[in-house]
Motif scaffolding. Structure first.
Motif, PDB file in Angstrom:
ATOM      1  N   ASN A 124       0.827  -1.212   0.000  1.00 26.55           N
ATOM      2  CA  ASN A 124       0.000   0.000   0.000  1.00 26.55           C
ATOM      3  C   ASN A 124       0.858   1.258   0.000  1.00 26.55           C
ATOM      4  OD1 ASN A 124      -2.400  -1.459   0.020  1.00 26.55           O
ATOM      5  ND2 ASN A 124      -2.529  -1.487   2.244  1.00 26.55           N
ATOM      6  N   ILE A 125       1.975   1.214   0.749  1.00 23.71           N
ATOM      7  CA  ILE A 125       2.880   2.368   0.791  1.00 23.71           C
ATOM      8  C   ILE A 125       3.475   2.623  -0.583  1.00 23.71           C
ATOM      9  CG2 ILE A 125       5.071   3.219   1.706  1.00 23.71           C
ATOM     10  CD1 ILE A 125       4.419   1.691   4.303  1.00 23.71           C
ATOM     11  N   ILE A 126       3.920   1.558  -1.239  1.00 24.81           N
ATOM     12  CA  ILE A 126       4.527   1.698  -2.573  1.00 24.81           C
ATOM     13  C   ILE A 126       3.517   2.258  -3.569  1.00 24.81           C
ATOM     14  CG2 ILE A 126       5.510   0.416  -4.524  1.00 24.81           C
ATOM     15  CD1 ILE A 126       6.777  -1.475  -2.468  1.00 24.81           C
ATOM     16  N   VAL A 127       2.287   1.710  -3.560  1.00 21.02           N
ATOM     17  CA  VAL A 127       1.256   2.184  -4.481  1.00 21.02           C
ATOM     18  C   VAL A 127       0.909   3.641  -4.211  1.00 21.02           C
ATOM     19  CG1 VAL A 127      -1.161   1.909  -5.147  1.00 21.02           C
ATOM     20  CG2 VAL A 127       0.293  -0.103  -4.913  1.00 21.02           C
ATOM     21  N   SER A 128       0.905   4.048  -2.922  1.00 18.61           N
ATOM     22  CA  SER A 128       0.537   5.416  -2.554  1.00 18.61           C
ATOM     23  C   SER A 128       1.607   6.426  -2.941  1.00 18.61           C
ATOM     24  CB  SER A 128       0.280   5.502  -1.042  1.00 18.61           C
ATOM     25  OG  SER A 128      -0.756   4.648  -0.650  1.00 18.61           O
ATOM     26  N   ILE A 129       2.874   6.006  -2.912  1.00 17.54           N
ATOM     27  CA  ILE A 129       3.981   6.939  -3.123  1.00 17.54           C
ATOM     28  C   ILE A 129       4.474   6.957  -4.561  1.00 17.54           C
ATOM     29  CG2 ILE A 129       6.393   7.403  -2.526  1.00 17.54           C
ATOM     30  CD1 ILE A 129       5.741   6.467   0.299  1.00 17.54           C
ATOM     31  N   VAL A 130       4.717   5.782  -5.125  1.00 14.76           N
ATOM     32  CA  VAL A 130       5.312   5.705  -6.462  1.00 14.76           C
ATOM     33  C   VAL A 130       4.272   6.026  -7.531  1.00 14.76           C
ATOM     34  CG1 VAL A 130       6.517   4.240  -8.119  1.00 14.76           C
ATOM     35  CG2 VAL A 130       6.973   3.990  -5.666  1.00 14.76           C
ATOM     36  N   GLY A 131       4.570   6.975  -8.368  1.00 15.83           N
ATOM     37  CA  GLY A 131       3.650   7.359  -9.446  1.00 15.83           C
ATOM     38  C   GLY A 131       4.417   7.792 -10.681  1.00 15.83           C
ATOM     39  N   THR A 132       3.781   8.612 -11.481  1.00 14.47           N
ATOM     40  CA  THR A 132       4.398   9.053 -12.736  1.00 14.47           C
ATOM     41  C   THR A 132       5.616   9.939 -12.516  1.00 14.47           C
ATOM     42  OG1 THR A 132       2.866  10.935 -12.809  1.00 14.47           O
ATOM     43  CG2 THR A 132       2.223   8.934 -13.994  1.00 14.47           C
ATOM     44  N   GLY A 133       5.725  10.526 -11.326  1.00  9.04           N
ATOM     45  CA  GLY A 133       6.852  11.410 -11.048  1.00  9.04           C
ATOM     46  C   GLY A 133       8.199  10.740 -11.225  1.00  9.04           C
ATOM     47  N   VAL A 134       8.260   9.422 -10.992  1.00  6.43           N
ATOM     48  CA  VAL A 134       9.535   8.707 -11.107  1.00  6.43           C
ATOM     49  C   VAL A 134      10.101   8.802 -12.519  1.00  6.43           C
ATOM     50  CG1 VAL A 134       8.450   6.484 -11.668  1.00  6.43           C
ATOM     51  CG2 VAL A 134      10.713   6.513 -10.615  1.00  6.43           C
ATOM     52  N   LEU A 135       9.236   8.924 -13.531  1.00  3.03           N
ATOM     53  CA  LEU A 135       9.697   9.016 -14.915  1.00  3.03           C
ATOM     54  C   LEU A 135      10.287  10.394 -15.231  1.00  3.03           C
ATOM     55  CD1 LEU A 135       6.808   7.083 -16.696  1.00  3.03           C
ATOM     56  CD2 LEU A 135       9.042   6.233 -15.988  1.00  3.03           C
ATOM     57  N   GLY A 136      10.193  11.325 -14.294  1.00  2.00           N
ATOM     58  CA  GLY A 136      10.824  12.631 -14.465  1.00  2.00           C
ATOM     59  C   GLY A 136      12.147  12.744 -13.731  1.00  2.00           C
ATOM     60  N   LEU A 137      12.525  11.701 -12.974  1.00  2.00           N
ATOM     61  CA  LEU A 137      13.756  11.760 -12.188  1.00  2.00           C
ATOM     62  C   LEU A 137      15.023  11.891 -13.044  1.00  2.00           C
ATOM     63  CD1 LEU A 137      13.370   9.350  -9.130  1.00  2.00           C
ATOM     64  CD2 LEU A 137      13.831  11.808  -9.122  1.00  2.00           C
ATOM     65  N   LEU A 142      -2.812  14.624 -16.807  1.00  2.00           N
ATOM     66  CA  LEU A 142      -3.232  15.072 -18.139  1.00  2.00           C
ATOM     67  C   LEU A 142      -2.039  15.520 -18.978  1.00  2.00           C
ATOM     68  CD1 LEU A 142      -6.469  17.087 -17.226  1.00  2.00           C
ATOM     69  CD2 LEU A 142      -6.335  14.802 -18.231  1.00  2.00           C
ATOM     70  N   VAL A 143      -1.115  16.256 -18.365  1.00  2.00           N
ATOM     71  CA  VAL A 143       0.072  16.718 -19.084  1.00  2.00           C
ATOM     72  C   VAL A 143       0.917  15.525 -19.522  1.00  2.00           C
ATOM     73  CG1 VAL A 143       2.207  18.054 -18.900  1.00  2.00           C
ATOM     74  CG2 VAL A 143       0.106  18.921 -17.866  1.00  2.00           C
ATOM     75  N   PHE A 144       1.083  14.560 -18.631  1.00  2.00           N
ATOM     76  CA  PHE A 144       1.868  13.360 -18.942  1.00  2.00           C
ATOM     77  C   PHE A 144       1.267  12.613 -20.137  1.00  2.00           C
ATOM     78  CE2 PHE A 144       3.052   8.949 -18.615  1.00  2.00           C
ATOM     79  CZ  PHE A 144       4.367   8.963 -18.176  1.00  2.00           C
ATOM     80  N   ILE A 145      -0.045  12.409 -20.108  1.00  2.00           N
ATOM     81  CA  ILE A 145      -0.715  11.704 -21.207  1.00  2.00           C
ATOM     82  C   ILE A 145      -0.584  12.500 -22.503  1.00  2.00           C
ATOM     83  CG2 ILE A 145      -2.930  10.842 -22.058  1.00  2.00           C
ATOM     84  CD1 ILE A 145      -3.753  10.468 -19.102  1.00  2.00           C
ATOM     85  N   GLY A 146      -0.831  13.812 -22.414  1.00  2.00           N
ATOM     86  CA  GLY A 146      -0.771  14.655 -23.604  1.00  2.00           C
ATOM     87  C   GLY A 146       0.597  14.654 -24.257  1.00  2.00           C
ATOM     88  N   GLN A 147       1.664  14.765 -23.453  1.00  2.00           N
ATOM     89  CA  GLN A 147       3.013  14.783 -24.021  1.00  2.00           C
ATOM     90  C   GLN A 147       3.385  13.448 -24.652  1.00  2.00           C
ATOM     91  OE1 GLN A 147       5.033  17.526 -20.594  1.00  2.00           O
ATOM     92  NE2 GLN A 147       6.419  16.729 -22.127  1.00  2.00           N
ATOM     93  N   ASN A 148       3.001  12.348 -24.012  1.00  2.00           N
ATOM     94  CA  ASN A 148       3.318  11.031 -24.572  1.00  2.00           C
ATOM     95  C   ASN A 148       2.549  10.774 -25.867  1.00  2.00           C
ATOM     96  OD1 ASN A 148       5.104   8.929 -22.896  1.00  2.00           O
ATOM     97  ND2 ASN A 148       4.131  10.343 -21.459  1.00  2.00           N
TER      98      ASN A 148
END
Length: 419
Positions: free
Chosen positions: A31-44, A125-131
Protein backbone atom coordinates in the motif's frame (compact mmCIF):
# COMPACT_ATOMS: atom_id res chain seq x y z
CA UNK A 1 -19.01 0.56 -2.87
CA UNK A 2 -21.07 2.78 -0.60
CA UNK A 3 -19.81 6.33 -0.36
CA UNK A 4 -20.24 8.75 2.51
CA UNK A 5 -20.13 12.32 1.21
CA UNK A 6 -18.93 13.61 4.55
CA UNK A 7 -15.78 11.49 4.47
CA UNK A 8 -12.97 13.01 2.43
CA UNK A 9 -10.28 10.57 1.22
CA UNK A 10 -6.71 11.59 2.19
CA UNK A 11 -8.16 14.06 4.66
CA UNK A 12 -10.79 11.97 6.41
CA UNK A 13 -9.96 8.30 5.93
CA UNK A 14 -12.84 5.87 6.34
CA UNK A 15 -13.23 5.07 10.04
CA UNK A 16 -12.76 1.51 11.25
CA UNK A 17 -14.99 -0.15 13.82
CA UNK A 18 -11.98 -0.91 16.03
CA UNK A 19 -8.66 0.82 16.75
CA UNK A 20 -6.82 -2.02 15.00
CA UNK A 21 -6.74 -2.49 11.24
CA UNK A 22 -6.42 -5.72 9.33
CA UNK A 23 -3.50 -5.15 6.93
CA UNK A 24 -0.40 -7.31 7.35
CA UNK A 25 3.15 -5.95 7.13
CA UNK A 26 3.47 -7.18 3.56
CA UNK A 27 0.14 -5.62 2.54
CA UNK A 28 1.11 -2.33 4.18
CA UNK A 29 4.41 -2.25 2.27
CA UNK A 30 2.44 -2.77 -0.94
CA UNK A 31 0.00 0.00 0.00
CA UNK A 32 2.88 2.37 0.79
CA UNK A 33 4.53 1.70 -2.57
CA UNK A 34 1.26 2.18 -4.48
CA UNK A 35 0.54 5.42 -2.55
CA UNK A 36 3.98 6.94 -3.12
CA UNK A 37 5.31 5.70 -6.46
CA UNK A 38 3.65 7.36 -9.45
CA UNK A 39 4.40 9.05 -12.74
CA UNK A 40 6.85 11.41 -11.05
CA UNK A 41 9.54 8.71 -11.11
CA UNK A 42 9.70 9.02 -14.91
CA UNK A 43 10.82 12.63 -14.46
CA UNK A 44 13.76 11.76 -12.19
CA UNK A 45 16.37 11.31 -14.95
CA UNK A 46 15.55 14.85 -16.12
CA UNK A 47 16.10 16.09 -12.54
CA UNK A 48 19.48 14.35 -12.51
CA UNK A 49 20.31 16.03 -15.82
CA UNK A 50 19.55 19.42 -14.25
CA UNK A 51 21.36 18.80 -10.95
CA UNK A 52 24.04 16.27 -11.90
CA UNK A 53 24.09 12.61 -10.95
CA UNK A 54 25.73 13.12 -7.53
CA UNK A 55 23.68 16.16 -6.52
CA UNK A 56 20.52 14.44 -7.80
CA UNK A 57 21.27 11.31 -5.79
CA UNK A 58 21.85 13.32 -2.61
CA UNK A 59 18.66 15.28 -3.26
CA UNK A 60 16.56 12.12 -3.58
CA UNK A 61 18.14 10.67 -0.42
CA UNK A 62 17.43 13.84 1.56
CA UNK A 63 13.86 14.09 0.23
CA UNK A 64 13.21 10.44 1.02
CA UNK A 65 14.60 10.58 4.56
CA UNK A 66 12.86 13.89 5.35
CA UNK A 67 9.50 12.57 4.08
CA UNK A 68 9.91 9.36 6.11
CA UNK A 69 10.81 11.28 9.29
CA UNK A 70 7.92 13.74 8.89
CA UNK A 71 5.48 10.87 8.36
CA UNK A 72 6.53 9.54 11.76
CA UNK A 73 6.07 13.02 13.24
CA UNK A 74 2.52 13.07 11.90
CA UNK A 75 1.74 9.70 13.50
CA UNK A 76 3.15 10.92 16.83
CA UNK A 77 0.95 14.02 16.65
CA UNK A 78 -2.10 11.87 15.91
CA UNK A 79 -1.34 9.60 18.88
CA UNK A 80 -0.92 12.63 21.13
CA UNK A 81 -4.27 14.07 20.07
CA UNK A 82 -5.98 10.66 20.33
CA UNK A 83 -4.76 10.25 23.92
CA UNK A 84 -6.48 13.52 24.86
CA UNK A 85 -9.86 12.48 23.42
CA UNK A 86 -12.28 10.62 25.62
CA UNK A 87 -14.11 9.05 22.67
CA UNK A 88 -12.20 6.80 20.26
CA UNK A 89 -12.55 8.28 16.78
CA UNK A 90 -10.60 8.78 13.60
CA UNK A 91 -8.02 11.58 13.80
CA UNK A 92 -7.41 13.31 10.48
CA UNK A 93 -4.79 15.68 9.09
CA UNK A 94 -7.39 18.43 9.26
CA UNK A 95 -8.02 17.66 12.95
CA UNK A 96 -4.34 18.24 13.69
CA UNK A 97 -4.50 21.58 11.91
CA UNK A 98 -7.57 22.55 13.96
CA UNK A 99 -5.91 21.52 17.23
CA UNK A 100 -2.79 23.57 16.49
CA UNK A 101 -4.16 26.69 14.80
CA UNK A 102 -7.95 26.48 15.09
CA UNK A 103 -10.33 26.76 12.13
CA UNK A 104 -7.72 28.51 9.93
CA UNK A 105 -5.45 25.52 10.51
CA UNK A 106 -8.10 23.06 9.37
CA UNK A 107 -8.98 25.15 6.31
CA UNK A 108 -5.31 25.62 5.40
CA UNK A 109 -4.50 21.91 5.74
CA UNK A 110 -7.49 20.75 3.73
CA UNK A 111 -6.93 23.46 1.12
CA UNK A 112 -3.32 22.37 0.59
CA UNK A 113 -4.36 18.74 0.17
CA UNK A 114 -7.10 19.88 -2.21
CA UNK A 115 -4.54 21.78 -4.31
CA UNK A 116 -2.18 18.81 -4.16
CA UNK A 117 -4.84 16.51 -5.62
CA UNK A 118 -5.66 19.03 -8.33
CA UNK A 119 -1.95 19.30 -9.12
CA UNK A 120 -1.64 15.52 -9.40
CA UNK A 121 -4.67 15.42 -11.71
CA UNK A 122 -3.20 18.11 -13.97
CA UNK A 123 0.13 16.25 -14.01
CA UNK A 124 -1.71 13.13 -15.25
CA UNK A 125 -3.23 15.07 -18.14
CA UNK A 126 0.07 16.72 -19.08
CA UNK A 127 1.87 13.36 -18.94
CA UNK A 128 -0.72 11.70 -21.21
CA UNK A 129 -0.77 14.65 -23.60
CA UNK A 130 3.01 14.78 -24.02
CA UNK A 131 3.32 11.03 -24.57
CA UNK A 132 0.48 10.92 -27.12
CA UNK A 133 1.90 13.95 -28.94
CA UNK A 134 5.29 12.20 -29.22
CA UNK A 135 3.69 8.99 -30.53
CA UNK A 136 1.61 10.77 -33.17
CA UNK A 137 4.13 13.44 -34.15
CA UNK A 138 3.35 15.00 -37.50
CA UNK A 139 -0.41 14.46 -37.18
CA UNK A 140 -1.08 18.20 -36.60
CA UNK A 141 -2.14 17.57 -32.99
CA UNK A 142 -0.51 19.50 -30.16
CA UNK A 143 -0.23 18.43 -26.51
CA UNK A 144 -3.21 20.66 -25.66
CA UNK A 145 -5.25 19.05 -28.47
CA UNK A 146 -4.73 15.57 -27.01
CA UNK A 147 -5.61 16.84 -23.53
CA UNK A 148 -8.92 18.25 -24.75
CA UNK A 149 -9.66 15.07 -26.71
CA UNK A 150 -9.54 13.26 -23.35
CA UNK A 151 -12.10 15.55 -21.72
CA UNK A 152 -15.29 13.70 -22.85
CA UNK A 153 -13.77 10.37 -21.76
CA UNK A 154 -12.74 11.69 -18.36
CA UNK A 155 -16.11 13.34 -17.79
CA UNK A 156 -17.88 10.04 -18.49
CA UNK A 157 -15.50 8.16 -16.19
CA UNK A 158 -15.95 10.74 -13.42
CA UNK A 159 -19.66 10.00 -13.39
CA UNK A 160 -19.06 6.36 -12.40
CA UNK A 161 -19.99 5.99 -8.74
CA UNK A 162 -17.77 3.07 -7.71
CA UNK A 163 -14.01 3.52 -7.64
CA UNK A 164 -13.46 -0.22 -7.22
CA UNK A 165 -13.86 -0.62 -10.98
CA UNK A 166 -10.72 1.47 -11.55
CA UNK A 167 -8.42 -0.45 -9.18
CA UNK A 168 -7.15 -2.90 -11.87
CA UNK A 169 -6.17 0.03 -14.09
CA UNK A 170 -4.15 1.57 -11.25
CA UNK A 171 -2.21 -1.69 -10.93
CA UNK A 172 -1.84 -1.78 -14.73
CA UNK A 173 -0.37 1.74 -14.71
CA UNK A 174 2.12 0.74 -12.01
CA UNK A 175 3.18 -2.28 -14.09
CA UNK A 176 3.73 0.00 -17.10
CA UNK A 177 5.84 2.30 -14.91
CA UNK A 178 8.05 -0.65 -14.01
CA UNK A 179 8.30 -1.71 -17.67
CA UNK A 180 9.23 1.83 -18.71
CA UNK A 181 11.97 1.88 -16.07
CA UNK A 182 13.19 -1.48 -17.37
CA UNK A 183 13.41 -0.17 -20.94
CA UNK A 184 15.40 2.87 -19.81
CA UNK A 185 17.90 0.68 -17.94
CA UNK A 186 18.12 -1.64 -20.97
CA UNK A 187 18.85 1.36 -23.23
CA UNK A 188 21.55 2.52 -20.81
CA UNK A 189 23.26 -0.87 -20.85
CA UNK A 190 23.10 -1.05 -24.66
CA UNK A 191 24.55 2.45 -25.10
CA UNK A 192 27.30 1.71 -22.59
CA UNK A 193 28.20 -1.57 -24.31
CA UNK A 194 28.50 0.26 -27.66
CA UNK A 195 30.66 2.96 -26.10
CA UNK A 196 28.19 5.71 -27.06
CA UNK A 197 29.02 7.74 -23.96
CA UNK A 198 31.66 8.09 -21.28
CA UNK A 199 30.96 8.30 -17.57
CA UNK A 200 33.18 11.38 -17.49
CA UNK A 201 30.80 13.16 -19.87
CA UNK A 202 28.07 13.19 -17.22
CA UNK A 203 28.23 15.97 -14.64
CA UNK A 204 28.30 15.03 -10.96
CA UNK A 205 27.16 18.50 -9.87
CA UNK A 206 25.71 21.10 -12.18
CA UNK A 207 27.50 24.37 -12.84
CA UNK A 208 24.16 26.17 -12.59
CA UNK A 209 23.32 26.06 -8.89
CA UNK A 210 19.99 27.74 -9.67
CA UNK A 211 18.84 24.43 -11.14
CA UNK A 212 19.17 22.58 -7.82
CA UNK A 213 15.84 23.79 -6.36
CA UNK A 214 14.15 22.86 -9.65
CA UNK A 215 15.53 19.33 -9.48
CA UNK A 216 14.73 19.15 -5.77
CA UNK A 217 11.09 19.96 -6.51
CA UNK A 218 10.85 16.97 -8.84
CA UNK A 219 12.46 14.75 -6.17
CA UNK A 220 9.92 15.85 -3.56
CA UNK A 221 7.07 15.36 -6.05
CA UNK A 222 8.20 11.74 -6.49
CA UNK A 223 7.42 11.05 -2.83
CA UNK A 224 3.80 12.11 -3.17
CA UNK A 225 1.13 10.38 -1.10
CA UNK A 226 1.93 12.06 2.22
CA UNK A 227 -1.77 12.62 2.89
CA UNK A 228 -2.23 8.84 3.13
CA UNK A 229 0.08 8.54 6.16
CA UNK A 230 -2.56 8.31 8.88
CA UNK A 231 -4.79 6.03 6.83
CA UNK A 232 -1.88 3.66 6.10
CA UNK A 233 -0.86 3.48 9.75
CA UNK A 234 -4.45 2.97 10.92
CA UNK A 235 -4.94 0.12 8.44
CA UNK A 236 -2.22 -2.03 10.03
CA UNK A 237 -3.03 -4.98 12.25
CA UNK A 238 0.21 -4.43 14.23
CA UNK A 239 0.39 -0.66 14.28
CA UNK A 240 3.47 -0.57 16.53
CA UNK A 241 5.53 -1.98 13.66
CA UNK A 242 4.53 0.83 11.29
CA UNK A 243 7.80 2.84 11.67
CA UNK A 244 9.87 -0.25 10.82
CA UNK A 245 7.62 -1.18 7.87
CA UNK A 246 7.59 2.41 6.61
CA UNK A 247 11.37 2.62 6.91
CA UNK A 248 11.81 -0.61 4.96
CA UNK A 249 9.50 0.57 2.16
CA UNK A 250 11.18 3.98 1.95
CA UNK A 251 14.65 2.45 1.86
CA UNK A 252 13.79 0.34 -1.19
CA UNK A 253 11.84 3.13 -2.93
CA UNK A 254 14.66 5.62 -2.41
CA UNK A 255 17.28 3.16 -3.65
CA UNK A 256 15.26 2.43 -6.81
CA UNK A 257 14.74 6.17 -7.38
CA UNK A 258 18.46 6.92 -7.12
CA UNK A 259 19.50 4.05 -9.42
CA UNK A 260 16.81 4.86 -11.99
CA UNK A 261 17.72 8.56 -12.02
CA UNK A 262 21.39 7.73 -12.56
CA UNK A 263 20.69 5.10 -15.23
CA UNK A 264 18.34 7.41 -17.13
CA UNK A 265 20.74 10.34 -17.08
CA UNK A 266 23.69 8.17 -18.03
CA UNK A 267 21.77 6.75 -20.99
CA UNK A 268 20.75 10.06 -22.59
CA UNK A 269 22.88 12.79 -20.98
CA UNK A 270 21.94 16.31 -22.06
CA UNK A 271 19.27 14.86 -24.36
CA UNK A 272 17.26 13.54 -21.40
CA UNK A 273 13.68 14.81 -21.66
CA UNK A 274 11.35 15.74 -18.82
CA UNK A 275 9.52 12.42 -19.28
CA UNK A 276 12.07 9.70 -19.89
CA UNK A 277 9.69 7.64 -22.04
CA UNK A 278 9.95 10.38 -24.68
CA UNK A 279 13.59 9.32 -25.15
CA UNK A 280 12.78 5.69 -25.88
CA UNK A 281 13.31 4.34 -29.39
CA UNK A 282 10.15 4.17 -31.48
CA UNK A 283 10.02 0.38 -31.70
CA UNK A 284 6.84 -1.56 -31.04
CA UNK A 285 7.76 -2.53 -27.46
CA UNK A 286 8.52 1.04 -26.38
CA UNK A 287 5.36 2.29 -28.12
CA UNK A 288 3.32 -0.41 -26.37
CA UNK A 289 4.68 0.72 -22.99
CA UNK A 290 3.85 4.37 -23.70
CA UNK A 291 0.33 3.50 -24.84
CA UNK A 292 -0.08 1.29 -21.78
CA UNK A 293 1.01 4.13 -19.50
CA UNK A 294 -1.46 6.50 -21.13
CA UNK A 295 -4.34 4.02 -20.92
CA UNK A 296 -3.57 3.25 -17.30
CA UNK A 297 -3.54 6.94 -16.38
CA UNK A 298 -6.68 7.69 -18.37
CA UNK A 299 -8.59 5.18 -16.25
CA UNK A 300 -6.90 6.10 -12.95
CA UNK A 301 -7.49 9.84 -13.45
CA UNK A 302 -10.94 9.48 -11.79
CA UNK A 303 -9.22 8.05 -8.69
CA UNK A 304 -6.90 11.06 -8.50
CA UNK A 305 -9.73 13.55 -9.00
CA UNK A 306 -12.24 11.75 -6.74
CA UNK A 307 -11.08 13.39 -3.45
CA UNK A 308 -11.50 16.78 -5.11
CA UNK A 309 -15.06 15.85 -6.09
CA UNK A 310 -15.76 14.65 -2.55
CA UNK A 311 -14.53 17.93 -1.07
CA UNK A 312 -16.53 20.10 -3.48
CA UNK A 313 -19.68 17.98 -3.23
CA UNK A 314 -19.45 17.88 0.56
CA UNK A 315 -19.58 21.68 0.54
CA UNK A 316 -22.21 21.73 -2.19
CA UNK A 317 -24.66 19.55 -0.28
CA UNK A 318 -24.61 21.98 2.64
CA UNK A 319 -25.89 24.84 0.49
CA UNK A 320 -29.55 25.74 0.87
CA UNK A 321 -30.26 26.01 -2.87
CA UNK A 322 -28.87 22.51 -3.44
CA UNK A 323 -31.02 21.10 -0.63
CA UNK A 324 -34.06 22.77 -2.17
CA UNK A 325 -33.29 21.11 -5.50
CA UNK A 326 -33.09 17.82 -3.63
CA UNK A 327 -36.27 18.40 -1.61
CA UNK A 328 -34.29 19.19 1.56
CA UNK A 329 -33.02 15.61 1.68
CA UNK A 330 -29.40 15.99 0.53
CA UNK A 331 -27.93 14.41 3.65
CA UNK A 332 -29.75 11.14 3.05
CA UNK A 333 -29.70 10.64 -0.69
CA UNK A 334 -29.27 12.57 -3.91
CA UNK A 335 -31.90 12.20 -6.59
CA UNK A 336 -33.30 14.03 -9.61
CA UNK A 337 -32.07 17.58 -9.98
CA UNK A 338 -29.46 17.01 -7.27
CA UNK A 339 -27.72 14.33 -9.34
CA UNK A 340 -27.79 16.56 -12.40
CA UNK A 341 -26.09 19.28 -10.37
CA UNK A 342 -23.38 16.85 -9.23
CA UNK A 343 -22.79 15.60 -12.78
CA UNK A 344 -22.48 19.17 -14.06
CA UNK A 345 -20.07 19.98 -11.24
CA UNK A 346 -17.83 17.00 -12.05
CA UNK A 347 -17.82 17.85 -15.74
CA UNK A 348 -16.92 21.46 -14.96
CA UNK A 349 -14.03 20.29 -12.77
CA UNK A 350 -12.60 18.05 -15.52
CA UNK A 351 -12.87 20.86 -18.07
CA UNK A 352 -11.19 23.32 -15.67
CA UNK A 353 -8.30 20.92 -15.01
CA UNK A 354 -7.89 20.32 -18.74
CA UNK A 355 -7.75 24.06 -19.45
CA UNK A 356 -5.12 24.46 -16.73
CA UNK A 357 -3.13 21.50 -18.10
CA UNK A 358 -3.17 22.98 -21.61
CA UNK A 359 -1.20 26.00 -20.33
CA UNK A 360 1.45 23.93 -18.52
CA UNK A 361 4.75 24.25 -20.49
CA UNK A 362 5.94 20.75 -19.59
CA UNK A 363 5.62 17.88 -17.14
CA UNK A 364 8.99 18.52 -15.51
CA UNK A 365 8.30 22.21 -14.85
CA UNK A 366 4.88 21.49 -13.37
CA UNK A 367 6.08 18.55 -11.23
CA UNK A 368 8.88 20.73 -9.84
CA UNK A 369 6.47 23.57 -9.06
CA UNK A 370 4.00 21.32 -7.22
CA UNK A 371 6.78 19.48 -5.39
CA UNK A 372 8.55 22.68 -4.31
CA UNK A 373 5.42 24.40 -3.03
CA UNK A 374 2.36 22.35 -2.11
CA UNK A 375 4.14 19.04 -1.49
CA UNK A 376 6.88 20.72 0.56
CA UNK A 377 4.31 22.47 2.76
CA UNK A 378 2.25 19.31 3.31
CA UNK A 379 5.22 16.96 3.76
CA UNK A 380 7.66 19.09 5.78
CA UNK A 381 6.37 22.44 7.05
CA UNK A 382 3.04 21.36 8.53
CA UNK A 383 4.23 18.13 10.25
CA UNK A 384 7.20 19.92 11.86
CA UNK A 385 5.04 22.83 13.06
CA UNK A 386 2.33 20.49 14.37
CA UNK A 387 4.95 18.42 16.21
CA UNK A 388 6.42 21.52 17.86
CA UNK A 389 2.98 22.82 18.86
CA UNK A 390 1.49 19.59 20.22
CA UNK A 391 4.58 18.01 21.78
CA UNK A 392 6.99 20.88 22.29
CA UNK A 393 7.00 20.68 26.09
CA UNK A 394 7.97 16.98 26.08
CA UNK A 395 10.62 17.17 23.34
CA UNK A 396 14.34 17.13 23.90
CA UNK A 397 16.46 20.05 22.76
CA UNK A 398 17.78 18.21 19.70
CA UNK A 399 14.25 17.23 18.67
CA UNK A 400 13.07 20.83 18.89
CA UNK A 401 16.12 21.96 16.95
CA UNK A 402 15.51 19.33 14.24
CA UNK A 403 11.83 20.32 13.92
CA UNK A 404 12.80 23.98 13.60
CA UNK A 405 15.46 23.08 11.03
CA UNK A 406 12.95 21.10 8.92
CA UNK A 407 10.39 23.91 9.23
CA UNK A 408 12.83 26.61 8.12
CA UNK A 409 14.32 24.49 5.33
CA UNK A 410 10.82 23.69 4.05
CA UNK A 411 9.89 27.37 3.91
CA UNK A 412 13.23 28.26 2.31
CA UNK A 413 12.82 25.50 -0.25
CA UNK A 414 9.39 26.85 -1.23
CA UNK A 415 10.83 30.31 -1.82
CA UNK A 416 13.96 29.22 -3.72
CA UNK A 417 11.93 27.82 -6.63
CA UNK A 418 10.84 31.32 -7.60
CA UNK A 419 14.37 32.79 -7.52
Amino acid sequence: MEKNPERIPLINPTPTPSPEGSASKFQTIGNIIVSIVGTGVLGLPFAFRIAGWLAGSLGVLVAGFATFYCMLLLVQCRDKLASEKEVQETITYGDLGYKCIGKPGRYMTEFLIFISQCGGSVAYLVFIGQNLASLFKGQMFSVASFIFLLVPIEIALSWIGSLAAFAPFSIFADICNVLAMGFVIKADIERASRGDFSFRDRKAITDNLGGLPFAGGIAVFCFEGFGMTLALEASMKERKTFPKVLGMAFAWITLVYVLFGIFGYMAYGDETKDIITLNLSKNWTAIAVQIGLCLGLIFTFPIMVHPVNEILEGKLKKNRWFQKLNNNDAEISVTGSGKVGIYIGRATLVISLAVLASYVPGFGVFASLVGSTVCALISFVLPASFHLTLMGSSLRVWQKALDCFILLCGLLFCSLWYI
